[in-house]
Design a protein around this motif. Sequence first.
Motif, PDB file in Angstrom:
ATOM      1  N   MET A 145       0.824  -1.206   0.000  1.00 11.70           N
ATOM      2  CA  MET A 145       0.000   0.000   0.000  1.00 11.70           C
ATOM      3  C   MET A 145       0.857   1.255   0.000  1.00 11.70           C
ATOM      4  O   MET A 145       0.594   2.204  -0.748  1.00 11.70           O
ATOM      5  N   VAL A 146       1.917   1.255   0.823  1.00 10.64           N
ATOM      6  CA  VAL A 146       2.790   2.427   0.871  1.00 10.64           C
ATOM      7  C   VAL A 146       3.565   2.565  -0.434  1.00 10.64           C
ATOM      8  O   VAL A 146       3.780   3.681  -0.932  1.00 10.64           O
ATOM      9  N   GLU A 147       3.974   1.440  -1.017  1.00  8.13           N
ATOM     10  CA  GLU A 147       4.720   1.511  -2.271  1.00  8.13           C
ATOM     11  C   GLU A 147       3.846   2.057  -3.393  1.00  8.13           C
ATOM     12  O   GLU A 147       4.330   2.799  -4.255  1.00  8.13           O
ATOM     13  N   GLN A 148       2.575   1.702  -3.421  1.00  6.42           N
ATOM     14  CA  GLN A 148       1.683   2.260  -4.431  1.00  6.42           C
ATOM     15  C   GLN A 148       1.533   3.775  -4.262  1.00  6.42           C
ATOM     16  O   GLN A 148       1.474   4.512  -5.248  1.00  6.42           O
ATOM     17  N   GLU A 149       1.464   4.225  -3.013  1.00  6.75           N
ATOM     18  CA  GLU A 149       1.423   5.664  -2.763  1.00  6.75           C
ATOM     19  C   GLU A 149       2.714   6.329  -3.234  1.00  6.75           C
ATOM     20  O   GLU A 149       2.693   7.411  -3.838  1.00  6.75           O
ATOM     21  N   LEU A 150       3.856   5.666  -2.973  1.00  8.67           N
ATOM     22  CA  LEU A 150       5.141   6.185  -3.433  1.00  8.67           C
ATOM     23  C   LEU A 150       5.165   6.323  -4.950  1.00  8.67           C
ATOM     24  O   LEU A 150       5.608   7.350  -5.492  1.00  8.67           O
ATOM     25  N   LEU A 151       4.682   5.312  -5.661  1.00  5.20           N
ATOM     26  CA  LEU A 151       4.676   5.350  -7.126  1.00  5.20           C
ATOM     27  C   LEU A 151       3.789   6.477  -7.643  1.00  5.20           C
ATOM     28  O   LEU A 151       4.099   7.095  -8.673  1.00  5.20           O
ATOM     29  N   SER A 152       2.698   6.769  -6.936  1.00  4.81           N
ATOM     30  CA  SER A 152       1.819   7.859  -7.378  1.00  4.81           C
ATOM     31  C   SER A 152       2.544   9.196  -7.319  1.00  4.81           C
ATOM     32  O   SER A 152       2.320  10.078  -8.173  1.00  4.81           O
ATOM     33  N   TYR A 153       3.411   9.388  -6.329  1.00  2.93           N
ATOM     34  CA  TYR A 153       4.185  10.629  -6.244  1.00  2.93           C
ATOM     35  C   TYR A 153       5.325  10.629  -7.266  1.00  2.93           C
ATOM     36  O   TYR A 153       5.632  11.675  -7.855  1.00  2.93           O
ATOM     37  N   LEU A 154       5.962   9.496  -7.470  1.00  2.00           N
ATOM     38  CA  LEU A 154       7.070   9.439  -8.424  1.00  2.00           C
ATOM     39  C   LEU A 154       6.603   9.715  -9.847  1.00  2.00           C
ATOM     40  O   LEU A 154       7.380  10.218 -10.669  1.00  2.00           O
ATOM     41  N   ASN A 155       5.349   9.392 -10.153  1.00  8.64           N
ATOM     42  CA  ASN A 155       4.838   9.556 -11.514  1.00  8.64           C
ATOM     43  C   ASN A 155       4.323  10.963 -11.798  1.00  8.64           C
ATOM     44  O   ASN A 155       3.747  11.194 -12.864  1.00  8.64           O
ATOM     45  N   LEU A 156       4.534  11.887 -10.867  1.00  8.56           N
ATOM     46  CA  LEU A 156       4.105  13.269 -11.109  1.00  8.56           C
ATOM     47  C   LEU A 156       4.924  13.879 -12.253  1.00  8.56           C
ATOM     48  O   LEU A 156       6.120  13.596 -12.392  1.00  8.56           O
ATOM     49  N   PRO A 157       4.317  14.726 -13.081  1.00 10.29           N
ATOM     50  CA  PRO A 157       5.016  15.254 -14.273  1.00 10.29           C
ATOM     51  C   PRO A 157       6.246  16.085 -13.939  1.00 10.29           C
ATOM     52  O   PRO A 157       7.169  16.164 -14.763  1.00 10.29           O
TER      53      PRO A 157
END
Length: 329
Positions: free
Chosen positions: A163-175
């Motif tokens: 769950m935390v890793e998915q949240e991390l990926l959402s921030y990493l994928n910011l433009p």
Amino acid sequence: MIKDTRKSYGGTSNKSDPYDALLMVATYFQHYQIAYDRRYWVRERPPEVAKIEQCLRDIGSFNKPRTQTINQAKSRLVYEFPAKAKVRVKKESGKLDPDKLPAWWGWACGWTSQGSWEIPKGIKTKFDNEYAKAIAAGEGTGISEITARLAQQICMWHQSEAMVEQELLSYLNLPEFDCYHRVFDKFGFGCRERGWLLTRCVPFDEMFKCLPKSKAMRRFRQLCGLGSTQVQSGKADTRSSFTGSKEARSVLHQFVVRAVERGTHREQKPGGGAIATTPYDCLPKSPEAHSLRVYWVTRAYHKGNKVSGAALKAARNATSRKLAETYFV
């Protein structure tokens, strides 16, 4: 620095509010009014970067208790189900899913289905048959309720990390991080290497472009945990140690071991000649990754043999520094 400065201004090493106030006033005049030095002042960090670091620290906090739980469960499996006492679960960073549990531990605790996820029928049948044969042959006393509870905790740790890793990926994928990812792609970094490096170098222009290149390089190495300090007593006793972020240093070191060391082997061209390297799937076929592989081979091999002990440790550390420098450039 604070302790020594307080002592120099106040004549004591005792910590107290009056001396701390004196230190703050002196630092303000010396490093802001007289000669502005930006290193002494807190800078505003982008909120996305702060959230990335929080996610990474949350993931790191799961490692110790999860490892303890796994070790405790395995120690019980030695006499309950010996065939699985050394079970290892392969985990790929960046591909964790909270709805997909580790198959073995999910079977051990009875969570054969979880939401939309279900252990594949073939794997479940395999575990059932192995367990039935072991019990029939007297190889183990059977999985106890305590061991099943431990397996359940391991699955819950897996879900929390996913769950935390998915949240991390959402921030990493910011433009706003796209320009950084174009550089990361040249090395094949995973999401956690990318996260820790982003927390060290964003915003890049504000932190490094205002400094001379050599000074900016030293500062970047230190932020990555690869700065060095040297202590010498007399002429013989010389010690050096790393300074900076230990988390960033750890992920870079692990990347070197996993992707560079294990993914590069030494070949000798027919009739002798230069060393050739073969890329590993984890490393892309980019000039930067190739130069890193060649650098590793030249440091880790001597007269055709791979070094060991302190020499191998030095080769890994040197390659980690080379990785940080290559990324910076």
